[in-house]
Design a protein around this motif. Structure first.
Motif, mmCIF file in Angstrom:
data_model
loop_
_atom_site.group_PDB
_atom_site.id
_atom_site.type_symbol
_atom_site.label_atom_id
_atom_site.label_comp_id
_atom_site.label_asym_id
_atom_site.label_seq_id
_atom_site.Cartn_x
_atom_site.Cartn_y
_atom_site.Cartn_z
ATOM 1 N N ASN A 148 -3.143 -123.326 28.826
ATOM 2 C CA ASN A 148 -3.371 -122.410 27.389
ATOM 3 C C ASN A 148 -2.731 -121.920 25.965
ATOM 4 N N SER A 149 -2.314 -120.878 26.934
ATOM 5 C CA SER A 149 -1.305 -119.865 26.478
ATOM 6 C C SER A 149 -0.558 -120.346 25.757
ATOM 7 N N VAL A 150 0.766 -121.170 26.638
ATOM 8 C CA VAL A 150 1.520 -122.223 26.742
ATOM 9 C C VAL A 150 1.149 -122.894 25.422
ATOM 10 N N ILE A 151 0.596 -123.746 25.251
ATOM 11 C CA ILE A 151 0.005 -124.407 24.831
ATOM 12 C C ILE A 151 0.245 -124.101 23.194
ATOM 13 N N LYS A 152 -0.890 -122.947 23.250
ATOM 14 C CA LYS A 152 -1.373 -122.183 21.451
ATOM 15 C C LYS A 152 0.503 -121.336 21.745
ATOM 16 N N LYS A 153 1.097 -121.126 22.244
ATOM 17 C CA LYS A 153 2.188 -120.571 21.760
ATOM 18 C C LYS A 153 3.275 -121.448 21.230
ATOM 19 N N ILE A 154 3.367 -122.581 21.218
ATOM 20 C CA ILE A 154 3.596 -123.625 20.991
ATOM 21 C C ILE A 154 3.462 -124.112 20.177
#
Length: 225
Positions: A148-154
Motif C-alpha cells: 500500500n505504501s508503494v502504491i501511495k509513493k507512486i
C-alpha cells in the motif's frame, strides 16, 4: 533479509524498511525458514518487480494479490511464471484478451512477463510471499502495509501512471491513487471464474498505450518471445 531491488526504489522506500511492521515481516520469514517451511518466490526474487522496473522508468502498474504457490512458478512478478512453466489459467485469459484487443498472438507455452516489467510495467502483488501450496498464507504478516505504501509513493511522487486494477481486491486500492494525476483502468479479474464477467473485452492493453502516447511516452510492446 536480502532486499534485492534496483537502487532508485531503495531510496524511495528507505523509510519503510526501518518501520516496525517491516521488521516483523523479516522476523516472520526467518522463523518460517527455521521451521523448514517452503516459501515462494525464492528469497532473491521476493522484490523482483522492483528490481526489473526502476522507479524512474515506471509507466504502468498491474496489481495482483498473491504469488503462485506451486513449485517453480512464482518469481516476484504478478501473473508471471518462470521460464519453462506453462502459463496458468489467468495468464492464458490475459493472452486471449491481448490477442482480441491488439491482434498480437501469444505463446502457448511461455509465461514469463519480464519483458513487460523491463519496459516500465510494475507487476506488483499485494503480498510478496506465500507458503508452498497454501494460498494467502502470508496475507496477514504485513506485506499489504508495505505494498500500500508503494502504491501511495507512486501516486504521490509520479505523474501520468496507468494503474490496471483487475478484480475487487485490486480495485480496493483505488483509494490510494490520486486520479487527478494518474489513470485508472478497472475490469473483472482474468481468472476463469470471472473473466467473462467484464475482463474479456476490457481492451486495457490498447487503452494503456493510448494513455501513454497521449503523454508522449513510449507505449508498451506487449508481444512476448
Amino acid at each position: 533479509m536480502d532486499i534485492k531491488m534496483e537502487q532508485s526504489w531503495k531510496e524511495v522506500l528507505k523509510q519503510e524498511f526501518s518501520k516496525p511492521y517491516f521488521q516483523q515481516i523479516v522476523t516472520f520469514l526467518k522463523t518460517e525458514k527455521l521451521q523448514k517451511k517452503i516459501i515462494y518466490p525464492p528469497g532473491s526474487l521476493i522484490f523482483n518487480a522492483f528490481d526489473q522496473t526502476p522507479f524512474h522508468h515506471l509507466k504502468v502498474v498491474i496489481l495482483g494479490q498473491d504469488p503462485y504457490h506451486g513449485a517453480g512458478q512464482a518469481h516476484g512478478l504478478c501473473f508471471s511464471v518462470q521460464d519453462g512453466v506453462p502459463p496458468p489459467p489467468s495468464l492464458i485469459n490475459i493472452y486471449k484478451e491481448i490477442e482480441s484487443d491488439i491482434g498480437v498472438g501469444m505463446p502457448a507455452r511461455y509465461g514469463n512477463l519480464t519483458k513487460w516489467a523491463q519496459q516500465g510495467v510494475l507487476m506488483l502483488n499485494a503480498f510478496l510471499t506465500v507458503r508452498a501450496n497454501e494460498p494467502a498464507s502470508h496475507s496477514k504478516i504485513g506485506w499489504e502495509e508495505f505494498t500500500n505504501s508503494v502504491i501511495k509513493k507512486i501516486s504521490d511522487e509520479k505523474k501520468g501512471v496507468v494503474f490496471i486494477l483487475w478484480g475487487k481486491f485490486a480495485q480496493e486500492k483505488q483509494v490510494l491513487i490520486d486520479e487527478t494525476k494518474h489513470y485508472v483502468l478497472k475490469a473483472a479479474h482474468p481468472s476463469p471464474f470471472s473473466a467473462d464477467k467484464g475482463f474479456f473485452g476490457c481492451r486495457h492493453f490498447s487503452k494503456t498505450n493510448e494513455l501513454l502516447m497521449k503523454q508522449g511516452i513510449e507505449p508498451i510492446d506487449w508481444k512476448l518471445p
